[in-house]
Design a protein around this motif. Sequence first.
Motif, short mmCIF file in Angstrom:
data_model
loop_
_atom_site.label_atom_id
_atom_site.label_comp_id
_atom_site.label_asym_id
_atom_site.label_seq_id
_atom_site.Cartn_x
_atom_site.Cartn_y
_atom_site.Cartn_z
N MET A 1 53.38 24.56 28.17
CA MET A 1 52.57 24.70 29.37
C MET A 1 52.82 26.05 30.04
O MET A 1 51.89 26.65 30.59
N ARG A 2 54.07 26.49 29.97
CA ARG A 2 54.39 27.78 30.57
C ARG A 2 53.58 28.90 29.90
O ARG A 2 53.08 29.81 30.58
N ALA A 3 53.40 28.82 28.59
CA ALA A 3 52.61 29.83 27.88
C ALA A 3 51.14 29.80 28.33
O ALA A 3 50.51 30.85 28.47
N LYS A 4 50.61 28.60 28.56
CA LYS A 4 49.23 28.49 29.07
C LYS A 4 49.12 29.11 30.45
O LYS A 4 48.14 29.81 30.76
N LEU A 5 50.11 28.86 31.29
CA LEU A 5 50.11 29.45 32.63
C LEU A 5 50.18 30.97 32.54
O LEU A 5 49.47 31.68 33.26
N ASP A 6 51.04 31.48 31.65
CA ASP A 6 51.18 32.92 31.49
C ASP A 6 49.87 33.56 31.03
O ASP A 6 49.46 34.60 31.55
N ALA A 7 49.21 32.92 30.07
CA ALA A 7 47.95 33.46 29.55
C ALA A 7 46.88 33.47 30.63
O ALA A 7 46.15 34.46 30.78
N ARG A 8 46.78 32.39 31.38
CA ARG A 8 45.76 32.32 32.43
C ARG A 8 46.07 33.33 33.54
O ARG A 8 45.16 33.96 34.08
N GLU A 9 47.34 33.48 33.86
CA GLU A 9 47.72 34.45 34.88
C GLU A 9 47.34 35.87 34.46
O GLU A 9 46.82 36.65 35.26
N ALA A 10 47.57 36.20 33.20
CA ALA A 10 47.20 37.52 32.70
C ALA A 10 45.69 37.73 32.77
O ALA A 10 45.21 38.80 33.17
N GLU A 11 44.94 36.71 32.39
CA GLU A 11 43.48 36.78 32.44
C GLU A 11 42.98 36.99 33.87
O GLU A 11 42.14 37.86 34.13
N LEU A 12 43.50 36.20 34.80
CA LEU A 12 43.08 36.31 36.20
C LEU A 12 43.51 37.65 36.79
O LEU A 12 42.77 38.27 37.54
N GLY A 13 44.71 38.09 36.44
CA GLY A 13 45.20 39.38 36.94
C GLY A 13 44.28 40.51 36.51
O GLY A 13 43.97 41.41 37.30
N ALA A 14 43.83 40.47 35.26
CA ALA A 14 42.91 41.50 34.76
C ALA A 14 41.59 41.45 35.51
O ALA A 14 41.02 42.49 35.86
N GLN A 15 41.09 40.25 35.79
CA GLN A 15 39.83 40.11 36.53
C GLN A 15 39.96 40.65 37.95
O GLN A 15 39.08 41.36 38.44
N VAL A 16 41.05 40.33 38.60
CA VAL A 16 41.27 40.78 39.97
C VAL A 16 41.38 42.30 40.01
O VAL A 16 40.78 42.96 40.86
N ARG A 17 42.13 42.88 39.07
CA ARG A 17 42.25 44.34 39.01
C ARG A 17 40.89 44.98 38.78
O ARG A 17 40.55 45.99 39.40
N SER A 18 40.10 44.40 37.90
CA SER A 18 38.77 44.94 37.61
C SER A 18 37.87 44.93 38.84
O SER A 18 37.18 45.91 39.13
N VAL A 19 37.90 43.83 39.58
CA VAL A 19 37.08 43.74 40.80
C VAL A 19 37.57 44.76 41.83
O VAL A 19 36.76 45.41 42.49
N ASN A 20 38.88 44.91 41.96
CA ASN A 20 39.41 45.88 42.92
C ASN A 20 39.01 47.30 42.54
O ASN A 20 38.63 48.10 43.39
N GLU A 21 39.10 47.63 41.25
CA GLU A 21 38.70 48.95 40.79
C GLU A 21 37.22 49.19 41.01
O GLU A 21 36.80 50.25 41.45
N GLU A 22 36.41 48.16 40.75
CA GLU A 22 34.96 48.26 40.95
C GLU A 22 34.65 48.48 42.42
O GLU A 22 33.78 49.27 42.78
N ALA A 23 35.38 47.79 43.30
CA ALA A 23 35.14 47.93 44.73
C ALA A 23 35.48 49.34 45.21
O ALA A 23 34.80 49.89 46.08
N GLU A 24 36.53 49.92 44.64
CA GLU A 24 36.91 51.28 45.03
C GLU A 24 35.88 52.30 44.58
O GLU A 24 35.70 53.33 45.22
N GLU A 25 35.19 52.01 43.48
CA GLU A 25 34.19 52.94 42.95
C GLU A 25 32.79 52.63 43.45
O GLU A 25 31.86 53.38 43.15
#
Length: 122
Positions: A1-25
């Motif tokens: 389960m920890r691996a599933k949490l890690d994978a989902r966290e990485a996926e969400l982190g990438a999405q959040v970073r992408s939205v933040n970068e898009e907002a800055e541009e």
Amino acid sequence: MRAKLDAREAELGAQVRSVNEEAEEAPSRSPPENVGDIGDQGEELIRGAVRHAEMERDQMELRQIADARERMDHGTYGTCVDCGADIPLARLEVLPFSNRCISCQEKYETAHPGGVRIPPAL
């Protein structure tokens, strides 16, 4: 389960970073050269509201993942926070950050209706 949490966290982190970068541009950050008509302005407001709602949803899920890890560390992972019953493995496999059994989750959602929050500007 920890691996599933890690994978989902990485996926969400990438999405959040992408939205933040898009907002800055975003063009709205710089002075507009061609403002467009009222329809264009309204469409941009709606898109911004959707991005905001998606960001809130992702941040909430990231908090739930952190809480699930904390429950793992304290040995309470897989136990319903309301009734103390075991959360079915099938539920945890689908939503590894679940902190309630299905029955208690249904009661919680009835008592705490949620929904998409649109920023006050709209």
